[in-house]
Write a protein that holds these residues in place. Structure first.
Motif, short mmCIF file in Angstrom:
data_model
loop_
_atom_site.label_atom_id
_atom_site.label_comp_id
_atom_site.label_asym_id
_atom_site.label_seq_id
_atom_site.Cartn_x
_atom_site.Cartn_y
_atom_site.Cartn_z
N GLU C 8 0.82 -1.21 0.00
CA GLU C 8 0.00 0.00 0.00
C GLU C 8 0.85 1.26 0.00
O GLU C 8 0.34 2.37 -0.12
N ASN C 10 3.33 4.23 -1.01
CA ASN C 10 3.44 5.00 -2.22
C ASN C 10 4.81 5.62 -2.36
O ASN C 10 5.28 6.30 -1.46
N ARG C 11 5.40 5.36 -3.49
CA ARG C 11 6.65 6.05 -3.77
C ARG C 11 6.41 7.03 -4.90
O ARG C 11 5.50 6.86 -5.69
N VAL C 13 6.53 8.38 -8.22
CA VAL C 13 6.79 7.90 -9.58
C VAL C 13 6.03 8.86 -10.48
O VAL C 13 5.03 9.44 -10.06
N THR C 14 6.50 9.04 -11.67
CA THR C 14 5.75 9.90 -12.56
C THR C 14 4.41 9.26 -12.87
O THR C 14 4.30 8.04 -13.04
N VAL C 15 3.40 10.08 -12.92
CA VAL C 15 2.05 9.57 -13.00
C VAL C 15 1.46 9.87 -14.37
O VAL C 15 1.50 11.01 -14.83
N SER C 16 0.90 8.85 -14.98
CA SER C 16 0.32 9.07 -16.31
C SER C 16 -1.08 9.66 -16.19
O SER C 16 -1.69 9.64 -15.13
N SER C 18 -3.92 8.63 -17.60
CA SER C 18 -4.99 7.66 -17.35
C SER C 18 -4.97 7.21 -15.89
O SER C 18 -6.00 6.96 -15.29
N ASP C 19 -3.78 7.14 -15.34
CA ASP C 19 -3.68 6.80 -13.91
C ASP C 19 -4.39 7.85 -13.07
O ASP C 19 -5.11 7.53 -12.13
N ALA C 23 -7.40 7.12 -10.70
CA ALA C 23 -7.29 7.42 -9.27
C ALA C 23 -8.39 8.39 -8.85
O ALA C 23 -8.99 8.24 -7.80
#
Lengths: 472, 317, 312
Positions: C8, C10-11, C13-16, C18-19, C23
């Motif tokens: 669970e 969270n690190r 990371v670049t987020v796309s 669609s993500d 989300a």
């Protein structure tokens, strides 16, 4: 087997007349107490002789009395009061008063297991159906034939006719302790403010409904579990209209009993009221005390049919200066079989003494204390409701407008007091509640309501597993 | 499995007697015996208050009565409906929430849950810890036509048709609303169960699927659900058992069986028959036996369906 | 199995795009759901600080009467807990609370011990009839409880308990506890059976080779290994027993021995009586809060063990 319920003029005039006017305690006859010695041998403890008027049932001293009291509208304090009287009278006897909430669920295993309480207040929604336990109950005539704690024969201190509903084949199986008056309840202050009069006929009621609508109010409202209060209203009105034949037809589960013209006329008027939108919608989805609060506190509706317990029930949810007042239910025509003043009143709060109890004499002694004037007056004062014992309510009704109006209604009704018991005796409550919810919601017409009520009645009549009583 | 020497030592005997005998004894005396006794009663006309020995045998009369009683058949139908829809709605909702929580994070690198996952997880479980009777009472007040919160909110946002709307007092809405209340009470539990199951799926599997370019929907349908199908089966059975009973919820929400008996269930009819009105204990017991048989049959059916469609026989939790 | 499972944390990371959308939709869904859960509970809490009169007047209005000094009409906190005080003292919920605590805790501990023992034998020893016993236990899950009430009553009445006032189990906490144990047993065995089957054999076998007997193996080796499973079944039993209503309603009829759910049920069902809705809501909160607290304390354990248990 058929049980016959004798109805020798239930609640004769004496009831009405005697309600306020103290009658000289008629200390005439009174048989010698037909004392029955308690079940088994005196096990070491001292037993007073049978003839002792202070111990007519041969109560063992010391012994324990197990009283199971329904913890409903009246609480159990009044029973504890009577229990303390027994303890005072018989040093060494201990009366244990315990609360019950749902008599059937809680006591059924005890009956089946052979150790029921010595005396039971078999009241409330979960009360035990009489038919199921009748042959396991003591005949309480010897209690009535004994003297109360003040030394008067109990039989002479009771309103006339109050023992009839509990008498089955000459056996007094049940003593109904509380006298309940049914009627339509309203706020005298609200009516006065608006110049309204409580309705005498259903047409008056419909006219009043129109006036209520102008004020943004309803004529009636109802709550889910209590929808059958409107059946009580309808039956009372129909008996007033059509006379005792209506009552007998219903009690005897006659074919077509719900099609009697008087009942049909009342249903028709009620349907008119529902169709006119004079009944607050949504009652079927409302918990009944919440619904009642919309009448007693928010005053969204004018009238509510109920027994006189309504005042106590809604005590903390009643608008200040509400002046809760009762009135007899309306009639169909201006010249009904019984006068407008006729009312439905019944002795209720059924006390029973199981024969299997460990201390049958103790159960009876408890009832003797309950029926003494001291306990009965205490009840009237604390609960603001009359018992079957006469002369316990002063003229000011201990400050309760509802109690005063009950006594007034009883007085005005005179001989015209009646009751019925088919629905309680056969446990029809749940079936009728469902039907009346639909009817008040406008989902059933008079014809549909009639045929469905008839189905319920017919199902019981045709079910051989159910024992019937015969009303006359 | 036990593979050691077979001879019976004191250690082994005392062990078996205490470990198996004691729990079994309690279970047999306090659960099995009373139910056998109930089966016995269902063959009599016992009225609940007299000595059982004095009741007469009516053999199958009580059962015959049940299948000719339109009210009992109505209740049976309601239970059947509940057994289909309650697990379905609960599981779909719980599974959706579980998937969203566990794989709601971004789709690069290792799979991760959504932000605040543990908060949502904890909160969702709350209703499960509340006694059923209280859930029923609470929702009955929330759904009250006049003073209830639900209609209060609906009318506040301008939906005036819900003024005084009796959710539990209308035939059309009473049953669906009652179902939603039960669903409300159980979703959190099954969500927790599914989250645990999903988390135990090795993440390598997910990563492999991702490399193949599968989208979230495909992943859920093709990978997640098949891999936790035994958990879903278990959930279906549990929820089905709840649906076939449903007593406490239904009694609290609709004490009289709902408008025109539209929410009447078998257990409630059993209760009314045995404890209320006429105290027909024989008849009530027969209803209970039918109810138990239906429940057993239901569990068997779920097993069978799962097996026929390629699942394992074992029950997991 | 201790492969890398989903986590669970969270690190960065670049987020796309669609993500982000996914989300966002997920959060909306979860927030709505959380509100649906928390809303009614908060409403119940709020309502418990209102008077009966206020409750029936409006469902959405905030409490005010209990926040006001009746003499001066000014704001005061001293009356805030009126409903709680009356529920706890005059309506006896304080007593019910302790009754419930005693009965539920004892029954829970006992059923865990007995259930673990029974499940262990069924799961790890092969003997004639073990399957039969297992299915007999499973069948218990499907029985409607109140059908058993009358026969159960008679059983309890005939089981001797020397130190009880009547000399029998009936009407005692012991009787209620034993009944709770019996009815919680099927689920406990069912749950732990699967758990014991998943535990590796090697350690137990090694212990037995070292000469440990059946008793020792169970208490020293297997039971400690089953701790996570025991924790979650313990919590489930605690919740389930805390909420038990039908058994106490029929078997535990002395008012001074009532348990909470029973108390609330009877309180809400008082007909023909002044219903104190304020106290009722306070009683509801009194009943819910302990289980919520137990859950909050142990939720991590519950989560952990459920996932451990499902690994096969």
């Amino acid at each position: 087997m058929t049980y016959s319920l004798h109805r020798r003029g239930f609640l004769k005039g004496a009831l009405a007349a005697g309600a306020l006017i103290p009658l000289a305690a008629c200390a005439g006859g009174g048989d010698d107490p037909k004392a029955t010695p308690a079940g088994s041998e005196p096990a070491g403890g001292e037993t007073t002789t049978q003839a002792d008027p202070n111990n007519p049932f041969g109560l063992k001293v010391p012994s324990d009395v197990d009283a199971a009291i329904f913890n409903g509208g009246y609480g159990i304090a009044y029973a504890e009061f009577a229990g303390a009287m027994v303890e005072k009278q018989h040093d060494g006897v201990k009366v244990k008063v315990s609360k019950i909430q749902d008599a059937t669920t809680e006591l059924q295993p005890r009956f089946a297991g052979g150790d029921p309480p010595d005396v039971i207040d078999n009241a409330g929604k979960g009360k035990i159906g009489l038919a199921a336990i009748l042959d396991q109950l003591e005949d309480l005539n010897d209690v009535i034939d004994s003297n109360n704690y003040e030394g008067d024969p109990i039989r002479d201190t009771l309103y006339a006719g109050v023992l009839e509903p509990g008498t089955i084949d000459d056996k007094l199986a049940v003593i109904n302790y509380v006298l309940t008056v049914f009627g339509l309840w309203y706020s005298a202050s609200l009516f006065e403010e608006n110049g309204w009069e409580p309705p005498k006929t259903w047409d008056d009621a419909i006219a009043l409904g129109a006036k209520a609508k102008e004020k943004g109010k309803y004529l009636f409202l109802w709550g889910n579990e209590a929808s059958d209060y409107y059946m009580e209203l309808a039956i009372t009105s129909a008996i007033k209209e059509g006379g005792d034949e209506v009552r007998l037809a219903l009690d005897n589960l006659e074919e077509g009993c719900w099609s009697k013209p008087a009942l049909q006329a009342v249903f028709g008027k009620m349907e008119e009221i529902v169709k006119a939108g004079y009944v607050k919608p949504g009652g079927g989805g409302t918990q009944f005390t919440a619904a009642q609060a919309a009448w007693s506190q928010a005053q969204e509706a004018l009238l509510y049919p109920s027994g006189a317990w309504i005042e106590n029930e809604m005590k903390s949810q009643t608008k200040e200066d509400f002046k809760m007042t009762g009135t007899p239910v309306p009639t169909v025509t201006a010249s009904p079989s019984k006068p407008f003043e006729a009312i439905h009143s019944a002795a209720d709060e059924p006390y029973i003494v199981p024969s299997q109890g460990k201390n049958v004499a103790g159960g009876k002694e408890f009832m003797r204390a309950m029926l003494s004037k001291e306990a009965a007056t205490n009840f009237a004062k604390e609960i603001l409701s009359p018992t079957i014992v006469k002369d316990t309510v002063p003229e000011d009704g201990f400050g309760s407008t509802a109690l005063v109006s009950q006594i007034g209604m009883l007085g005005a009704a005179g001989d015209n007091v009646f009751t019925w018991k088919f629905n309680a005796f056969y446990g029809m409550g749940n079936d009728t509640v469902v039907l009346w919810n639909s009817f008040l919601d406008g989902k059933l017409s008079t014809a549909e309501l009639t045929s469905k009520l008839q189905e319920v009645t017919d199902a019981i009549r045709n079910d051989d597993a159910i024992e019937k009583f015969k009303a006359s | 499995m036990q593979r050691r020497k077979r001879h019976l030592s004191f250690d082994k005997i005392s062990f078996m007697v205490v470990f198996l005998g004691l729990p079994l004894l309690i279970y047999l005396v306090l659960v099995i015996y009373p139910f056998l006794q109930a089966v016995h009663l269902s063959l009599t006309n016992w009225r609940g208050f007299g000595p059982i020995s004095e009741a007469d045998y009516v053999w199958l009369d009580n059962y015959v009565y049940l299948f000719t009683s339109s009210k009992f058949m109505l209740a049976l139908g309601h239970n059947a409906m509940l057994a289909v829809f309650l697990p379905l709605i609960t599981i779909i909702l719980a599974l959706t929430l579980a998937i969203v929580i566990t794989v709601g994070g971004h789709s690069h690198g290792t799979i991760r849950g959504i932000r605040g996952a543990s908060f949502y997880r904890i909160v969702s479980f709350f209703p499960y810890v509340i006694p059923g009777i209280i859930i029923g009472l609470m929702w009955r007040l929330l759904l009250d036509p006049g003073m209830g919160l639900v209609n209060g909110l609906l009318t506040t946002i301008g939906l005036d048709q819900f003024k005084d709307f009796a959710w539990l007092g209308k035939e059309e809405t009473a049953m669906p609303v009652s179902m939603l209340v039960i669903v409300w009470g159980f979703v959190g539990f099954y969500m927790l169960l599914f989250i645990a199951a999903i988390k135990s799926i090795p993440s390598e599997i997910y990563e492999a699927v991702r490399i193949d370019g599968a989208g979230r929907w495909t992943t859920a349908v093709r990978v997640t659900i098949p891999l936790i199908r035994d958990n879903i089966q278990t959930a279906y059975i549990y929820m089905g058992i709840i649906a076939l009973d449903a007593f406490i919820y239904m009694v609290a929400l609709n004490p009289t069986g709902g408008p025109n008996y539209s929410t009447l269930v078998m257990s409630q009819e059993l209760f009314n028959t045995a404890f209320g009105g006429q105290n027909m204990w024989g008849r009530g017991s027969a209803m209970g036996v039918v109810l138990a048989l239906v429940t057993l049959a239901f569990s068997g059916l779920v097993f069978l369906v799962n097996r026929l469609t390629g699942g394992k026989d074992a029950v997991s939790y | 199995m201790s492969t890398n499972t989903l986590s669970e944390n969270n690190r960065k990371v670049t987020v796309s795009r669609s993500d982000k959308t996914f989300a966002g939709v997920s959060h909306v869904l979860l927030v709505i759901w959380s509100l649906l859960v928390v809303g009614p509970l908060l409403w119940t809490l709020m309502t418990s600080f209102k008077t009966t009169r206020e409750i029936t007047a409006s469902s959405t209005a905030l409490p005010s009467a209990l926040l006001t000094d009746p003499e001066t009409g000014s704001f005061s906190l001293s009356y805030l807990f009126t409903n709680y005080i009356s529920a706890w003292t005059s309506d006896n919920f304080g007593r019910y609370f302790f009754n419930t605590f005693i009965v539920v805790t004892s029954a829970m501990l006992l059923v865990m011990l007995l259930g673990a023992m029974c499940a262990y034998v069924l799961a790890r020893y092969q003997f004639k009839g073990s399957q039969l016993i297992y299915y007999l236990m499973l069948a218990g899950l499907t029985f409607p409880i109140f059908l058993a009430i009358v026969p159960l009553y008679q059983v309890l009445k005939s089981l001797p308990l020397p130190w009880a006032p009547n000399g029998v189990f009936l009407g005692t906490f012991e009787g209620l506890i034993l009944t709770y144990v019996a009815f919680a047993l099927p689920f406990t065995v069912f749950f732990l059976y699967a758990f014991f089957r998943t535990l590796p054999n090697e350690i137990a076998e090694a212990a037995q080779v070292d000469g440990a007997g059946h008793w020792t193996t169970f208490f020293r080796i297997m039971l400690p290994m089953a701790k996570p499973g025991l924790a979650s079944i313990g919590i489930f039993n605690f919740l389930g027993l805390w909420n038990q209503l039908l058994l106490p309603l029929a078997l535990n009829t002395k008012e001074e021995q009532y348990v909470l759910a029973q108390g609330v049920f009877n309180f809400a069902n008082k007909a023909k009586y002044e219903v104190n809705f304020g106290s009722l809501f306070a009683a509801v909160i009194i009943t819910i809060v302990p289980v919520l607290i137990v859950y909050m304390i142990f939720q991590r354990q519950l989560q952990g063990s459920v996932s451990q248990g499902t690994m096969k």
